[in-house]
Design a protein around this motif. Structure first.
Motif, PDB file in Angstrom:
ATOM      1  N   THR A  58       0.835  -1.206   0.000  1.00 29.32           N
ATOM      2  CA  THR A  58       0.000   0.000   0.000  1.00 29.32           C
ATOM      3  C   THR A  58       0.872   1.260   0.000  1.00 29.32           C
ATOM      4  OG1 THR A  58      -0.064   0.186   2.411  1.00 29.32           O
ATOM      5  CG2 THR A  58      -1.721  -1.253   1.368  1.00 29.32           C
ATOM      6  N   HIS A  59       0.226   2.410  -0.220  1.00 31.96           N
ATOM      7  CA  HIS A  59       0.930   3.698  -0.097  1.00 31.96           C
ATOM      8  C   HIS A  59       1.580   3.810   1.282  1.00 31.96           C
ATOM      9  CE1 HIS A  59      -0.775   5.753  -3.730  1.00 31.96           C
ATOM     10  NE2 HIS A  59      -1.765   4.889  -3.538  1.00 31.96           N
ATOM     11  N   THR A  60       0.821   3.443   2.308  1.00 29.95           N
ATOM     12  CA  THR A  60       1.345   3.537   3.683  1.00 29.95           C
ATOM     13  C   THR A  60       2.538   2.628   3.877  1.00 29.95           C
ATOM     14  OG1 THR A  60      -0.799   4.174   4.610  1.00 29.95           O
ATOM     15  CG2 THR A  60       0.787   3.167   6.117  1.00 29.95           C
ATOM     16  N   ASN A  61       2.463   1.384   3.392  1.00 31.97           N
ATOM     17  CA  ASN A  61       3.593   0.464   3.514  1.00 31.97           C
ATOM     18  C   ASN A  61       4.881   1.105   3.026  1.00 31.97           C
ATOM     19  OD1 ASN A  61       1.675  -2.503   2.523  1.00 31.97           O
ATOM     20  ND2 ASN A  61       2.094  -1.702   4.564  1.00 31.97           N
ATOM     21  N   ILE A  62       4.842   1.616   1.804  1.00 32.71           N
ATOM     22  CA  ILE A  62       6.058   2.115   1.160  1.00 32.71           C
ATOM     23  C   ILE A  62       6.539   3.418   1.797  1.00 32.71           C
ATOM     24  CG2 ILE A  62       7.000   2.948  -1.027  1.00 32.71           C
ATOM     25  CD1 ILE A  62       4.949   1.021  -2.400  1.00 32.71           C
ATOM     26  N   LEU A  63       5.616   4.335   2.074  1.00 35.04           N
ATOM     27  CA  LEU A  63       6.018   5.607   2.673  1.00 35.04           C
ATOM     28  C   LEU A  63       6.544   5.429   4.090  1.00 35.04           C
ATOM     29  CD1 LEU A  63       3.184   7.897   1.317  1.00 35.04           C
ATOM     30  CD2 LEU A  63       5.628   8.127   0.835  1.00 35.04           C
ATOM     31  N   PRO A  97       4.233  -1.183  10.245  1.00 36.45           N
ATOM     32  CA  PRO A  97       3.463  -0.572   9.149  1.00 36.45           C
ATOM     33  C   PRO A  97       4.021  -0.835   7.756  1.00 36.45           C
ATOM     34  CG  PRO A  97       4.783   1.089  10.276  1.00 36.45           C
ATOM     35  CD  PRO A  97       4.887  -0.168  11.091  1.00 36.45           C
ATOM     36  N   CYS A  98       5.214  -1.409   7.662  1.00 37.43           N
ATOM     37  CA  CYS A  98       5.803  -1.681   6.344  1.00 37.43           C
ATOM     38  C   CYS A  98       5.443  -3.067   5.809  1.00 37.43           C
ATOM     39  CB  CYS A  98       7.329  -1.556   6.400  1.00 37.43           C
ATOM     40  SG  CYS A  98       7.925   0.014   7.054  1.00 37.43           S
ATOM     41  N   VAL A  99       4.792  -3.888   6.624  1.00 32.23           N
ATOM     42  CA  VAL A  99       4.514  -5.274   6.229  1.00 32.23           C
ATOM     43  C   VAL A  99       3.356  -5.318   5.240  1.00 32.23           C
ATOM     44  CG1 VAL A  99       3.795  -7.552   7.050  1.00 32.23           C
ATOM     45  CG2 VAL A  99       5.416  -6.180   8.396  1.00 32.23           C
ATOM     46  N   MET A 100       3.506  -6.112   4.195  1.00 36.38           N
ATOM     47  CA  MET A 100       2.537  -6.230   3.104  1.00 36.38           C
ATOM     48  C   MET A 100       1.136  -6.596   3.603  1.00 36.38           C
ATOM     49  SD  MET A 100       3.299 -10.013   1.538  1.00 36.38           S
ATOM     50  CE  MET A 100       3.167 -11.496   2.599  1.00 36.38           C
ATOM     51  N   LYS A 101       0.161  -6.365   2.719  1.00 37.58           N
ATOM     52  CA  LYS A 101      -1.204  -6.819   2.984  1.00 37.58           C
ATOM     53  C   LYS A 101      -1.329  -8.322   2.757  1.00 37.58           C
ATOM     54  CE  LYS A 101      -4.884  -4.531   1.991  1.00 37.58           C
ATOM     55  NZ  LYS A 101      -5.979  -3.759   1.318  1.00 37.58           N
ATOM     56  N   GLY A 102      -0.476  -8.866   1.921  1.00 34.49           N
ATOM     57  CA  GLY A 102      -0.516 -10.297   1.629  1.00 34.49           C
ATOM     58  C   GLY A 102      -0.103 -10.551   0.202  1.00 34.49           C
ATOM     59  N   TYR A 103      -0.279 -11.805  -0.252  1.00 36.20           N
ATOM     60  CA  TYR A 103       0.042 -12.183  -1.621  1.00 36.20           C
ATOM     61  C   TYR A 103      -1.221 -12.151  -2.477  1.00 36.20           C
ATOM     62  CZ  TYR A 103       4.463 -13.936   0.299  1.00 36.20           C
ATOM     63  OH  TYR A 103       5.675 -14.043   0.923  1.00 36.20           O
TER      64      TYR A 103
END
Length: 617
Positions: A209-214, A433-439
């Motif tokens: 997500t935007h939040t993950n990367i930022l 907060p950097c962890v992915m939503k999933g595959y």
């Protein structure tokens, strides 16, 4: 006067990725944003932040005209450059999900990702790239292909079925009068679908997500913070999350200048031109430079080699004192204050000249473990390498060394917004907060990636030291367990052997077998020199199996692995001149060994090796 702190505070206000560009408008319009080489003009060109924004808007209008549904996937297969940035920011601004394809991947793998993601659009540089993908598989979801750097022969336009294939100019011109509607973005929406390299099977799409990367970029700046005048050099593919998060989003968000490398063959010339102060790299680049440095040094006089070693020693000792590490004392230490600056000018400056001749701010090494001899040499000669660690699933960085607390034997300290712990079997686990939503469309794989209490499994064994630094011990699945019960992490062993310039690529084998051996790709130039020395024909395949060569190789391996436990040193080697590459399926797009594939390729040679009763005695 803007400072690193004020730029950082502005970055913290960014909520969605397009703002890494738009938040500069009205304040940094005339600052240089990207510099790239224009082949048609045979010259370098720079776009300011305002000029880049205007280009992005043209791409955004083209996406708007396509009337795609919110959340549609759009794929990019482009070299690093302004087009890749324009594609990405325009797609994100339209609430579309970019799917970056690996520029060096096979057509079959690219076709798989297009189908798995359901991508509606593909933007790529060359028509031939598209033709190869089209021939690799049927592509029922794909509706439009945009070719940026090529013409499209009329015959090819007729052979694309339901897919509309057009040039970039045609695509942009058709939307020149389109109005861009206001589109509100949700920070929790997907900002990328990045496919993992797939060392053991089909790649999986990591949902970020935007939040993950930022949050990852903001976390990195808790350990290493760019200055307003820093210059970045981009050569790692922007399809890799490591490069996207750092040299793209972080650098742009801080208002820095990004130089795009023309191609890997011209990296030395481009480094001299760009003179970067920040560089994201993989260990292999540093190791190749080191190997050539040592090869050249070995041809010098004893005095030159003595001065070189002294320069590294003094520089390393200074570094250790500054970074709170144990200091290695010597009988000539009392001379450090007198000779340190002279040695740095005499020796260190020559290595820094390879990178453009400037005093770097931070050169980062990630993607794999960095050889400690290489790290010590570079750092001792004034190249501040900061080793880090991460994975695509964490956007990607989890830990990186900090300025003034840089321990090259570790991957650094966790980002301040991430939590790390050691789980069963010494596995490093993470949440934050950097962890992915999933595959993507892989619910079972997503469940398996997390513990019952919600921590992401990294698959790596690690220690967290009292200082807070993280030391990676190896991949859990890659630890070699011999039939005698000895456990050997192969990566450190392989790196040590590759320090010898004769050995271009190395993979250790020995799982459930009585001892460790090595599969080795020889450097062709070094092999010719050694063959002459051993009175062998370098062009005769039988020479690679000669006893004289085997003895010479094992002697060099023993020297390279001095300090390793005896049970971990290879007792035999299978030698080849056929390099492992992405094209032949032996390397991933991120240049990691596909161990299963390499082992299968040499299964007959391995079986013959271990069936020899003389070796097993």
């Amino acid at each position: 006067m803007e400072t690193s702190q004020t730029r950082y505070e502005d970055f913290l206000k960014i909520k969605v990725l397009p703002e890494v560009l738009t938040h500069h408008l009205g304040r940094h319009d005339d600052l240089p944003a990207v510099t790239f080489y224009v082949n048609s003009e045979k010259n370098w060109k720079t776009l300011t932040y305002r000029e880049l924004y205007e280009r992005v808007c043209a791409w955004q209008r083209a996406f708007v005209k396509m009337n795609l549904e919110r959340g549609s996937r759009v794929a990019m297969l482009l070299p690093n450059g302004p087009e890749a940035v324009c594609f990405d920011l325009a797609a994100l601004s339209c609430a579309l999900i970019p799917v970056p394809l690996h520029a060096v991947d096979t057509p079959g793998s690219s076709a798989f990702i297009l189908n798995d993601s359901g991508a509606r659009v593909l933007v790529t540089a060359k028509n031939l790239k598209w033709k190869n993908i089209r021939q690799a598989d049927t592509l029922p979801h794909l509706k439009t292909v945009v070719i940026t750097d090529d013409i499209i022969p009329e015959e090819d336009r007729k052979n694309n079925g339901d897919v509309n294939v057009i040039t970039l100019d045609e695509w942009l011109d058709a939307a020149s009068n389109v109005q861009i509607p206001p589109i509100e973005l949700d920070p929790q929406e997907l900002a990328a679908l990045v496919y993992t390299s797939g060392t053991t099977g089909r790649p999986k799409g990591v949902m970020l997500t935007h939040t993950n990367i930022l949050e990852n970029a903001k976390g990195v700046m808790g350990n290493i913070r760019p200055n307003p005048d820093d210059t970045w050099f981009s050569f790692l593919p922007l399809s890799h999350t490591f490069e996207r998060t750092t040299t793209y989003y972080l650098a742009m968000g801080m208002g820095n200048r990004i130089f795009f490398n023309r191609n890997i063959l011209q990296i030395v010339d481009d480094l001299h031109y760009a003179r970067p102060s920040i560089l994201m790299s993989v260990p292999r680049i540093y190791e190749r430079i080191y190997a050539k440095l040592i090869e050249k040094l070995n041809k010098q006089s004893c005095l030159v080699r003595y001065v070189f070693a002294w320069a590294v020693e003094v520089g390393w000792r200074r570094f250790c004192k500054t970074n709170h590490l144990p200091v290695q004392h010597s009988y000539r230490e009392f001379l450090d204050g007198l000779v340190g600056d002279w040695l740095d000018r005499k020796v260190g400056s020559s290595l820094r000249e390879v990178f453009g001749g400037v005093k770097p701010h931070a050169f980062i090494s990630g993607g794999a473990a960095l050889n400690q001899t290489v790290a010590k040499t570079f750092i001792g000669l004034g190249i501040p390498i900061f080793q880090g660690y991460g994975m695509t699933e964490t956007s990607p960085i989890l830990a990186v060394n900090k300025e003034h607390y840089n321990d090259p034997s570790t991957v650094g300290m966790p980002l301040p917004n991430m939590q790390l712990r050691i789980g069963d079997n010494d596995e490093l686990q993470v949440r934050g907060p950097c962890v992915m939503k999933g595959y993507w469309k892989r619910e079972e794989a997503t469940r398996e990636a997390f513990t019952q209490d919600g921590w992401l499994r990294t698959g790596d064994q690690a220690d967290i030291l009292p200082s807070g630094h993280v030391r990676i011990k190896g991949r859990i699945k890659e630890i070699i367990v011999t039939s005698t019960g000895e456990k050997i992490p192969p990566a450190d062993l392989e790196m040590a052997i590759e320090n010898d310039p004769l050995f271009s690529q190395v993979m250790a084998v020995g799982e459930d077998l009585p001892y460790i051996s090595a599969l080795i790709v020889l450097d062709k130039d070094q092999w010719k020199a050694l063959a002459k020395e051993l009175a062998l024909s370098p062009d005769d395949p039988a020479s690679l199996k000669s006893k004289a060569l085997q003895h010479a190789v094992l002697r060099r391996i023993k020297k390279a692995t001095k300090g390793f436990p005896q049970y971990g040193v290879p007792r035999a080697a299978i030698l080849t001149l056929d390099a492992w590459s992405i094209d032949n399926g032996m390397l991933t797009p991120t240049l990691k060994l596909k161990r299963r594939m390499i082992k299968a390729r040499y299964q007959d040679e391995i079986a013959a090796l271990y069936s020899d009763p003389k070796r097993n005695s």
